[in-house]
Design an enzyme around this catalytic site. Structure first.
Site, PDB file in Angstrom:
ATOM      1  N   LYS A 118       0.905  -1.376   0.060  1.00 22.53           N
ATOM      2  CA  LYS A 118       0.113  -0.168  -0.029  1.00 22.53           C
ATOM      3  C   LYS A 118       1.055   1.193   0.002  1.00 22.53           C
ATOM      4  CE  LYS A 118      -4.271  -1.906   1.236  1.00 22.53           C
ATOM      5  NZ  LYS A 118      -5.683  -1.623   1.838  1.00 22.53           N
ATOM      6  N   LYS A 211      -4.877  -9.131  -6.438  1.00 20.72           N
ATOM      7  CA  LYS A 211      -6.226  -9.375  -6.044  1.00 20.72           C
ATOM      8  C   LYS A 211      -7.045  -8.093  -6.224  1.00 20.72           C
ATOM      9  CE  LYS A 211      -6.501  -6.973  -1.378  1.00 20.72           C
ATOM     10  NZ  LYS A 211      -7.206  -7.060  -0.402  1.00 20.72           N
ATOM     11  N   LYS A 214     -10.788  -2.643  -3.854  1.00 21.90           N
ATOM     12  CA  LYS A 214     -11.659  -1.410  -4.177  1.00 21.90           C
ATOM     13  C   LYS A 214     -10.783  -0.150  -4.471  1.00 21.90           C
ATOM     14  CE  LYS A 214     -13.981  -2.168   0.334  1.00 21.90           C
ATOM     15  NZ  LYS A 214     -12.766  -2.073   1.204  1.00 21.90           N
TER      16      LYS A 214
HETATM   17  N1  AQP Z   1     -10.007 -10.118  -3.571  1.00 22.88           N
HETATM   18  C1  AQP Z   1     -10.260 -10.490  -2.201  1.00 22.88           C
HETATM   19  N2  AQP Z   1     -10.665 -11.955  -2.594  1.00 22.88           N
HETATM   20  C2  AQP Z   1     -11.084 -12.184  -1.149  1.00 22.88           C
HETATM   21  N3  AQP Z   1     -11.359 -11.482  -0.013  1.00 22.88           N
HETATM   22  C3  AQP Z   1     -10.995 -10.458  -0.073  1.00 22.88           C
HETATM   23  N4  AQP Z   1     -11.126  -9.340   0.684  1.00 22.88           N
HETATM   24  C4  AQP Z   1     -10.813  -8.195   0.252  1.00 22.88           C
HETATM   25  N5  AQP Z   1     -10.281  -8.283  -1.079  1.00 22.88           N
HETATM   26  C5  AQP Z   1     -10.542  -9.734  -1.388  1.00 22.88           C
HETATM   27  C6  AQP Z   1     -11.590  -9.331   2.046  1.00 22.88           C
HETATM   28  O1  AQP Z   1     -12.619  -8.494   2.337  1.00 22.88           O
HETATM   29  C7  AQP Z   1     -12.629  -8.102   3.778  1.00 22.88           C
HETATM   30  C8  AQP Z   1     -12.722  -6.495   3.680  1.00 22.88           C
HETATM   31  O2  AQP Z   1     -11.533  -6.134   3.193  1.00 22.88           O
HETATM   32  P1  AQP Z   1     -11.268  -4.657   3.669  1.00 22.88           P
HETATM   33  O3  AQP Z   1     -12.259  -3.857   2.840  1.00 22.88           O
HETATM   34  O4  AQP Z   1     -11.268  -4.407   5.169  1.00 22.88           O
HETATM   35  O5  AQP Z   1      -9.787  -4.344   2.977  1.00 22.88           O
HETATM   36  P2  AQP Z   1      -9.165  -5.041   2.077  1.00 22.88           P
HETATM   37  O6  AQP Z   1      -8.661  -6.492   2.382  1.00 22.88           O
HETATM   38  O7  AQP Z   1      -7.726  -3.960   1.888  1.00 22.88           O
HETATM   39  O8  AQP Z   1      -9.872  -5.037   0.628  1.00 22.88           O
HETATM   40  P3  AQP Z   1      -9.754  -4.109  -0.532  1.00 22.88           P
HETATM   41  O9  AQP Z   1     -10.868  -4.386  -1.350  1.00 22.88           O
HETATM   42  O10 AQP Z   1      -8.577  -4.323  -1.154  1.00 22.88           O
HETATM   43  O11 AQP Z   1      -9.678  -2.641  -0.201  1.00 22.88           O
HETATM   44  P4  AQP Z   1      -8.796  -1.516  -0.258  1.00 22.88           P
HETATM   45  O12 AQP Z   1      -8.644  -1.422  -1.755  1.00 22.88           O
HETATM   46  O13 AQP Z   1      -9.536  -0.383   0.451  1.00 22.88           O
HETATM   47  O14 AQP Z   1      -7.570  -2.038   0.677  1.00 22.88           O
HETATM   48  C9  AQP Z   1     -11.333  -8.610   4.448  1.00 22.88           C
HETATM   49  O15 AQP Z   1     -11.705 -10.002   5.141  1.00 22.88           O
HETATM   50  C10 AQP Z   1     -10.444  -9.113   3.214  1.00 22.88           C
HETATM   51  O16 AQP Z   1      -9.690 -10.121   3.461  1.00 22.88           O
END
Ligand code: AQP
Length: 350
Positions: A118, A211, A214
């Site tokens: 990040k 992965k 968002k």
């Molecule tokens: N690609 C993914 N596949 C499976 N699980 C996923 N999670 C996120 N992306 C995937 C799971 O969703 C939950 C919430 O995630 P989060 O929003 O708290 O943060 P993150 O893991 O950092 O998800 P993002 O979508 O990648 O958000 P940003 O881009 O804002 O950092 C968690 O349980 C995560 O494992």
């Protein structure tokens, strides 16, 4: 100490929820309700660790917090039987994170791969919050002395750190914990990650080695829970693939991350094994498989999107749900903070 089994997990309100969040986390949140007391948190304090260009500024943060809450409820989480709230309403998250900042070691945080991803190359410019993110996450979980944490694969390392922090706190303050009456010297449980469910790692539609996220700059990389049928079909049609036809057996997906991802999504949404999906589509071209996948996605996501739309149209009701959840969360959190302060030796008002 025999800890009461309790589930905690959170989702950041950093933008549109996508299929990865749904299949990797929310589907499991819904399932865990049948067997456990669950606390599901919209982690708005985590969201602001990134630059404002990522979380969108104050109005967007509030909008996204309500939208994630709506997604929880629309997916089947019951906020009356379980607890749904936004993190910033319970001050114990920040208070316990401070104590944990003094328990966790710099070396532990320096090893976190998500920070490296990040922060990217510009580490000097990353917020202190993004470096400290896993400590706040440990506080989120342990504030409720939660024993089980359903998460996607990407959160495994953070969960291990939560366990290390819990263990070091129990060790460092063992005598004080015993003096408070816990003869085994255990105050915090070591939380278990639950990385199970239909798809623990859904990959980007543009790059099968990254992965789905968002905060990916390309909206075509993900399927948002709120995308309409045409958008879903278009994104799947445009999804990166390779020139070979689909294999008939799972082994043939090796070294083909994009094909593997699409077959994995189909399997997860239909509740079938990948091998079974390949028995039906193996040997065929991607175009007909993509049509079937788009249809399946729309059939599964459209009812959730419809319900989310209905819920976000009444922000007052969502806010009341969050307030009620925060009151119930605070009752548990206050008890943990009272005991934690006594254990550490902070004099508190009696
Ligand atoms: N690609 C993914 N596949 C499976 N699980 C996923 N999670 C996120 N992306 C995937 C799971 O969703 C939950 C919430 O995630 P989060 O929003 O708290 O943060 P993150 O893991 O950092 O998800 P993002 O979508 O990648 O958000 P940003 O881009 O804002 O950092 C968690 O349980 C995560 O494992």
């Amino acid at each position: 100490m025999a800890f009461v089994e309790r589930v905690f997990s959170g989702v950041q309100p950093t933008g549109n929820l996508h299929l990865g969040n749904y299949l990797g986390a929310i589907v499991n949140f819904v399932k865990m309700q049948e067997t456990h007391n669950c606390i599901y948190c919209v982690v708005d304090m985590h969201a602001i660790t990134m630059g404002m260009d990522v979380w969108g500024g104050p109005a967007e943060l509030a909008r996204n917090t309500r939208e994630v809450t709506a997604a929880f409820i629309a997916s089947g989480i019951d906020p009356k039987k379980h607890i749904v709230f936004n993190q910033s309403q319970v001050s114990g998250h920040a208070e316990l994170a401070w104590i944990f900042n003094c328990v966790a070691r710099m070396g532990w945080l320096n090893r976190m791969t998500q920070f490296k991803e990040k922060a990217g190359k510009d580490r000097e410019n990353a917020s202190v919050g993004i470096f400290d993110y896993p400590v706040l996450m440990a506080a989120d979980i342990l504030l409720y002395r939660a024993t089980h944490v359903p998460v996607g694969e990407d959160q495994k390392q953070h969960l291990e750190l939560s366990r290390d922090i819990a263990q070091k706190f129990n060790n460092d303050f063992g005598d004080s914990i015993r003096a408070q009456g816990a003869n085994d010297g255990l105050f915090f449980p070591l939380p278990e990650p639950l990385i199970t469910g239909p798809a623990t790692r859904v990959m980007s539609l543009r790059d099968g080695t990254k992965k789905m996220s968002k905060s990916d700059a390309s909206d075509n990389s993900r399927i948002n829970l709120t995308d309409d049928a045409d958008t879903i079909a278009q994104k799947i049609r445009k999804a990166k693939t390779d020139p070979e036809p689909l294999p008939s057996e799972e082994k043939g997906l090796e070294g083909r991350p994009e094909a593997d991802n699409l077959v994995g999504i189909f399997a997860a949404l239909s509740g079938r094994a990948k091998a079974d999906v390949l028995r039906e589509f193996g040997g065929g071209q991607f175009s007909s498989f993509k049509n079937a996948l788009a249809e399946l996605c729309v059939a599964k996501l459209a009812p959730i999107a419809g319900e989310m739309k209905r819920l976000v149209a009444d922000p007052g009701h969502i806010d009341a749900t969050l307030n009620d959840g925060a009151d119930r969360a605070r009752a548990i959190a206050d008890e943990t903070m009272k005991l934690s302060k006594d254990i550490v030796g902070f004099i508190r008002r009696r």
